[in-house]
Design a protein around this motif. Structure first.
Motif, PDB file in Angstrom:
ATOM      1  N   GLN A  84       0.812  -1.220   0.000  1.00  0.00           N
ATOM      2  CA  GLN A  84       0.000   0.000   0.000  1.00  0.00           C
ATOM      3  C   GLN A  84       0.844   1.268   0.000  1.00  0.00           C
ATOM      4  O   GLN A  84       0.508   2.260  -0.642  1.00  0.00           O
ATOM      5  N   PRO A 102       5.779   3.575  -3.287  1.00  0.00           N
ATOM      6  CA  PRO A 102       5.456   4.573  -4.323  1.00  0.00           C
ATOM      7  C   PRO A 102       5.022   3.910  -5.630  1.00  0.00           C
ATOM      8  O   PRO A 102       5.353   2.752  -5.907  1.00  0.00           O
ATOM      9  N   GLU A 103       4.271   4.668  -6.381  1.00  0.00           N
ATOM     10  CA  GLU A 103       3.805   4.172  -7.683  1.00  0.00           C
ATOM     11  C   GLU A 103       5.000   3.778  -8.535  1.00  0.00           C
ATOM     12  O   GLU A 103       6.018   4.478  -8.592  1.00  0.00           O
ATOM     13  N   GLY A 104       4.889   2.630  -9.168  1.00  0.00           N
ATOM     14  CA  GLY A 104       5.963   2.145 -10.026  1.00  0.00           C
ATOM     15  C   GLY A 104       6.920   1.191  -9.351  1.00  0.00           C
ATOM     16  O   GLY A 104       7.770   0.585 -10.010  1.00  0.00           O
ATOM     17  N   SER A 128       7.617  -2.289  -7.710  1.00  0.00           N
ATOM     18  CA  SER A 128       7.080  -3.641  -7.690  1.00  0.00           C
ATOM     19  C   SER A 128       7.462  -4.317  -6.376  1.00  0.00           C
ATOM     20  O   SER A 128       8.610  -4.272  -5.941  1.00  0.00           O
TER      21      SER A 128
END
Length: 885
Positions: free
Chosen positions: A418, A421-423, A425
């Protein structure tokens, strides 16, 4: 931290109710609120007074409707309010464990935690919480260490004060426990803590003394153990002499559950309330007179009347105890009349603001122990591996009476996914299992589609038998120590725990049963585990009254649904070397399940993943099976092949971060090989999110170790004198508990008391000293954030005594102060006040407190061992002696 700044949390659940029925513990008349207690006492009959000496059931005091005297409802415990039932627990909030709360070194946060617990207690219909626990962590191996704050008595008293004030300012009585020197679980009702008068006063009684002086807890719970040969519950010296006469405290003394061992001795000593009732679980043998369900174990009308006639006790002795019960009941009723006089409805309130606070509290309890080459926070990463047995574990507290039904839990893996950060994996590998017992069977659901298991009670398992009671459990276990329906009292009865289970893997799956009673487990009608007809092995389950696990295996197919059926009975099994273990008040059933793991292959898979990612978080630690009420830990070593897993992963990836979830210290033989270590404790509902906030830098860690982490067991002060030996444990280290032992013996710990890193740096300057009298000195210290990340910092002030013929610790903590969030380059002044309490030692010749004359040294330090900055010296002259607070 604000709600807007946080990544999303799990969905909020709607408020829910349970036990929707009018309360049987009061009348509608509220005249008791303004009644004269002595006038009420004079109107009580002798029988009514005798009944008030013990609980009405496990959680209520006895009401007297004739005089409009209500019953008081209590609830466990230190990290969450469980409610009135073990078997049908109302879902609620789990705070970080007490050791984690202590790690914040922040009295404001601990006060806020107490305030939240007060709301939770009242949501359970209770106006008394059995908390906080302030026993000293004499050894990290103590089974209930996670329930206590710290190894230091001053810090424990400071934090207990904040916690109690948070509770009582919000209408809930604290029940401070366990008084006193209750530091191990081995033979806990028999063991005598053999401790010197001075150590008893300076180390073990001192946190109680501070809490009594600064927060006035309305109730105190006496401990199970003996002190110097005498059970605390029967000690007139400790209960009446110290608590009431020396300290001037006027609250209620209650027993721990079944922690009463006499009638006349305990009453005359000042144990006001016996808690823990005797229930009839089996048909009584012909030569034993049956007891009515719900009666006291010791303070029955027959026994008390008999001792009155024998003049072993007087009516005045009874009146003294009953008066304290009445005063306590009136105080709690006045604090929270709407709860006392409301219906006994237990509510789950899932408040958004509480979720924000729990996440903040958890993050601020995480201690950054090591951080080489700025491995943390996790920036400039695209792939992160989460490896280890704690990554998916939903346990967020230790075992025993601290356990509760969490309204939600965020695991480490969920939290990292959650917050990442975006990106970025996030990938997972088990690496190794670490359970002591098989975990509760994950993936089982009840008839209503909710995760958990149904349990139905019967008088017989014959086809078509009517259901006597239906429990809806949140997991595949049940503990029935708060009773069964009246129609089954004193009878042999049967139960079926059932649910639909979806297999998570294809392959061999291992199942287990542990019981207090006897049981069989069927999967799709096939008998897989028998703990009914076997010769049972005594185990640590169900507060030490249950069996060890019996196991069975079954090949399963991923995604396929299987019916789970465990047949259970309260009829005692035949147990090795413990023929009477079934004849007690706890009955329980525990279904475990876990895939059969190829241990070598699991580690190899984890290592292979570690090699291919930018950073690794290895989630390791303990669980309620390892740290629990009723037994102690055997060693500091992490379970199974955990240490091997960490070492192998660290060799495969230089940016290996280890997150340890435990309630106390563990050994770390790999500490020099990993990049970073975070002590995450048992973090409560939001534990995964709190840890992830620290890992990714949303929160700058500021927590400190409230205990010393030793390298090995042999370095612990209590080593060699920890377990009960013939009913005694010798406190041979005397005053040198925790960091004081390491200072005295010049030992190097793994991590010292007070240690904790930050993503920033801080400096001290401009110490200002204000001395108001001979024994009171105030220190104001400017703390400056000298780094480039905003953060908070805790100041620790230590004292060194003048040279004397008496032995004193090399240094001891005098006080703490914590800044707010400081932006880079900004400063804040904090104040620590040293009083006669911090200067005093106990004079065992005069039996009073005394202060050494001579030159005292004052240090401001980042931990107990470094004492890096001598800030002041001052002289004390004259005679300073007293015996009270």
């Amino acid at each position: 931290m604000t709600a807007a700044a946080l990544p999303p949390s799990p969905p909020l659940s709607s408020p829910s109710l349970s036990k929707v029925s009018p309360s049987p513990w009061h009348t509608g008349d509220r005249s008791f609120l303004d009644a004269d207690v002595d006038a009420l006492l004079a109107q009580l009959t002798r029988t009514e007074k005798i009944t008030m000496l013990a609980g009405a059931d496990w959680w209520h005091t006895v009401p007297v409707p004739r005089l409009n005297i209500p019953g008081v409802k209590m609830s466990d415990g230190p990290n969450g309010a469980r409610g009135a039932s073990f078997a049908e627990q109302t879902a609620g909030i789990a705070l970080p464990c007490e050791t984690a709360l202590a790690a914040t070194f922040n009295t404001d946060l601990v006060h806020a935690a107490g305030s939240l617990l007060a709301r939770e207690a009242k949501d359970r219909g209770a106006v008394a919480l059995l908390a906080p626990t302030i026993n000293i962590q004499r050894s990290p191996l103590g089974g209930r260490s996670f329930e206590s704050f710290t190894e230091d008595p001053i810090l424990s008293g400071i934090l207990a004060t904040a916690y109690i004030n948070g509770l009582q300012e919000n209408g809930v009585s604290a029940v401070l426990k366990h008084y006193v020197a209750n530091d191990i679980e081995h033979e806990r009702t028999a063991v005598s803590s053999e401790v010197s008068e001075r150590a008893l006063r300076e180390v073990y009684l001192r946190p109680f003394q501070i809490a009594v002086a600064d927060s006035n807890p309305l109730a105190i719970m006496s401990s199970y153990n003996r002190v110097n040969g005498e059970h605390v519950s029967e000690s007139k010296e400790l209960l009446d002499g110290v608590l009431r006469k020396q300290w001037g405290w006027d609250g209620l003394v209650m027993s721990d559950w079944f922690g009463t061992y006499s009638v006349d001795t305990a009453i005359k000593a000042g144990q006001d309330l016996e808690v823990g009732i005797l229930r009839k679980w089996h048909p009584a043998p012909a030569d034993i007179t049956p007891q009515m369900p719900g009666t006291a174990k010791w303070r029955t009308p027959y026994l008390v009347e008999h001792l009155l006639a024998a003049r072993k006790i007087s009516e005045r002795d009874i009146d003294a105890c009953v008066r304290n019960v009445l005063v306590w009941a009136q105080r709690t009723a006045r604090m929270s009349p709407e709860t006392v006089y409301g219906d006994d409805i237990e509510v789950t309130n899932d408040r958004p603001e509480d979720r924000v606070f729990l996440r903040e509290l958890g993050a601020k309890s995480n201690v950054l122990l090591k951080n080489e080459n700025k491995a943390l926070p996790l920036t400039n990463v695209k792939r992160v591996a989460v490896i280890g047995p704690r990554a998916l574990d939903k346990t967020c507290f230790g075992g025993g009476s601290a356990q509760l039904n969490c309204s939600y839990v965020v695991t480490v893996l969920e939290g990292i996914k959650q917050v990442a950060p975006e990106g970025v994996s996030v990938e997972y590998s088990l690496g190794t299992s670490s359970h002591k017992m098989l975990p509760y069977l994950d993936g089982i659901v009840r008839d209503d589609g909710v995760a958990g298991a149904d349990m139905r009670l019967y008088t017989t398992l014959a086809p078509g038998a009517p259901v006597v009671h239906h429990y809806r459990r949140e997991a595949s276990h049940v503990l029935l120590n708060d009773g069964v329906p009246d129609s089954l009292q004193g009878k042999n009865w049967f139960a079926v725990m059932s649910g639909t289970w979806t297999a998570p893997i294809t392959g061999a799956y291992e199942f287990s049963l542990a019981v207090c009673g006897r049981a069989k487990l069927y999967v799709d009608g096939q008998l897989v585990v028998d703990n009914w007809d076997v010769l049972q092995t005594p185990g640590e389950t169900f507060f030490g009254h249950g069996t060890s696990e019996e196991f069975g295996r079954l090949d399963v197919v991923a995604g396929k649904e299987y019916s789970i059926r465990a047949e259970f009975s309260n009829i005692p099994g035949v147990m090795k070397d413990a023929p009477d273990v079934g004849q007690i008040c706890n009955f329980g059933l525990r279904i475990g399940g876990f895939p059969v793991v190829d241990k070598d292959a699991a580690i190899e898979a984890a290592v292979a993943l570690a090699k291919d990612v930018d950073a690794v978080v290895v989630a390791v630690g303990l669980s309620p099976d390892w740290e629990s009420e009723s037994y102690d830990r055997a060693s500091l070593v992490l379970p199974q092949r955990t240490n091997e897993l960490v070492a192998r992963v660290a060799a495969a990836n230089p940016r290996t971060v280890v997150a340890v979830q435990s309630g106390s210290a563990v050994s770390m033989p790999w500490v020099d090989d990993v990049a970073a270590v975070v002590q995450a404790w048992y973090g409560g509902n939001a534990s995964g999110l709190a840890l992830a906030d620290v890992l990714f830098g949303n929160v700058n860690p500021s927590a400190r170790l409230p205990i010393t982490f030793p390298v090995r067991e042999e370095d612990i002060a209590a080593h060699g004198n920890f377990r009960s030996a013939n009913g005694k444990v010798l406190y041979s280290e005397d005053l040198a508990v925790g960091y004081k032992w390491f200072l005295e013996r010049k030992l190097t710990p793994l991590f010292p008391f007070g240690h904790g890193l930050s993503y920033s740096t801080f400096g001290y300057s401009g110490v200002e000293v204000s001395r108001t009298d001979e024994t009171t000195v105030e220190y104001s210290v400017a703390v400056t954030n000298t780094g480039d990340v905003a953060g908070s910092h805790s100041v620790q002030v230590y004292l060194s005594s003048p040279v004397s013929n008496l032995a004193h610790p090399v240094r001891h903590l005098a006080g703490i102060a914590t800044t707010g969030i400081l932006a880079p380059g900004t400063s804040e002044r904090v104040v620590v006040k040293v009083t006669r309490r911090e200067l005093a030692h106990w004079d065992d010749l005069l039996h009073s407190w005394s202060i050494e004359n001579g030159k005292w040294k004052v240090f401001v330090s980042d931990d107990a061992l470094s004492a890096e900055q001598l800030v002041h010296k001052f002289d004390v002259r004259g005679r300073h002696e007293w015996s009270g607070l």
